[in-house]
Design a protein around this motif. Structure first.
Motif, mmCIF file in Angstrom:
data_model
loop_
_atom_site.group_PDB
_atom_site.id
_atom_site.type_symbol
_atom_site.label_atom_id
_atom_site.label_comp_id
_atom_site.label_asym_id
_atom_site.label_seq_id
_atom_site.Cartn_x
_atom_site.Cartn_y
_atom_site.Cartn_z
ATOM 1 N N GLU A 1 -3.446 -11.885 -20.761
ATOM 2 C CA GLU A 1 -4.374 -11.607 -21.727
ATOM 3 C C GLU A 1 -3.462 -10.524 -22.520
ATOM 4 O O GLU A 1 -2.704 -9.743 -22.103
ATOM 5 C CB GLU A 1 -5.400 -10.546 -21.139
ATOM 6 C CG GLU A 1 -6.525 -11.252 -20.334
ATOM 7 C CD GLU A 1 -7.388 -12.060 -21.354
ATOM 8 O OE1 GLU A 1 -7.719 -11.551 -22.381
ATOM 9 O OE2 GLU A 1 -7.682 -13.356 -20.858
ATOM 10 N N THR B 1 -2.069 -7.436 -24.358
ATOM 11 C CA THR B 1 -2.257 -5.985 -24.020
ATOM 12 C C THR B 1 -2.223 -5.208 -25.650
ATOM 13 O O THR B 1 -1.920 -5.960 -26.485
ATOM 14 C CB THR B 1 -1.244 -5.370 -23.447
ATOM 15 O OG1 THR B 1 -0.056 -5.513 -24.122
ATOM 16 C CG2 THR B 1 -1.091 -6.473 -22.103
ATOM 17 N N THR C 1 -3.176 -17.601 -17.299
ATOM 18 C CA THR C 1 -2.986 -17.170 -18.731
ATOM 19 C C THR C 1 -2.969 -15.599 -18.752
ATOM 20 O O THR C 1 -3.575 -14.752 -17.970
ATOM 21 C CB THR C 1 -4.101 -17.466 -19.822
ATOM 22 O OG1 THR C 1 -5.429 -16.865 -19.084
ATOM 23 C CG2 THR C 1 -4.288 -18.862 -19.767
#
Length: 172
Positions: free
Chosen positions: A8, A10, A6
């Protein structure tokens, strides 16, 4: 073996979403007044219809009111006028229309008071048929507002109307 990874979110992803949301709200704020100004003005809506108390109009009389800037004739017809309007052979009329098709209640005739030839205002209780006579070019209408003689091509226009009570009518 493959594993799911996965990503993240930003800070850049957040800025894209925030910029898009602000652009959508700004576009709506600009377009809303443009669409809103296309709606009719309150004074125009007030002229769209009018209510008239017809209880005070004596039999045999014609009252002229103003609706949408045009005169409207309201005629309280006598039994003799009703009979004369119903006896006419419709096939002989330039614009054939029965009296029953022009009235909701036989004693009340409501027509726009503008000659269909050139837009003049005909005179009531005048002419050969005791209806209306347009002195400008000689059009003669009967007690049902139908053209009988002269250059006018059509009958006087019957506006949309409804009886609210026995003594009140709404035009428009």
């Amino acid at each position: 073996m493959a594993t799911a990874t996965t990503v993240e979110p930003t800070r850049r992803d957040f800025l894209y979403i925030a910029t898009g949301a602000v652009a959508a709200v700004g576009t709506a704020a600009v377009i809303w007044p443009l669409i809103s100004q296309m709606s009719p003005d309150a004074s125009t809506l007030a002229l769209a219809s009018t209510e008239v108390d017809i209880g005070a109009i004596p039999e045999g009389q014609i009252v002229t009111i103003k609706w949408r800037g045009k005169p409207v004739f309201i005629r309280h017809r006598t039994a003799k006028e009703i009979a004369a309007a119903e006896e006419v052979n419709v096939a002989t009329l330039p614009d054939p229309q029965t009296d029953a098709a022009r009235v909701q209640k036989p004693q009340w005739l409501i027509v726009v008071g503008v000659c269909t030839h050139l837009g003049c205002i005909p005179l009531g209780h005048a002419g050969e048929y005791d209806g209306w006579f347009c002195p400008c070019h000689g059009s003669v209408y009967d007690t049902s507002g139908r053209i009988r003689k002269g250059p006018a091509p059509k009958n006087l226009v019957v506006p949309a109307y409804s009886f609210l009570t026995d003594s009140k009518v709404k035009i428009g």
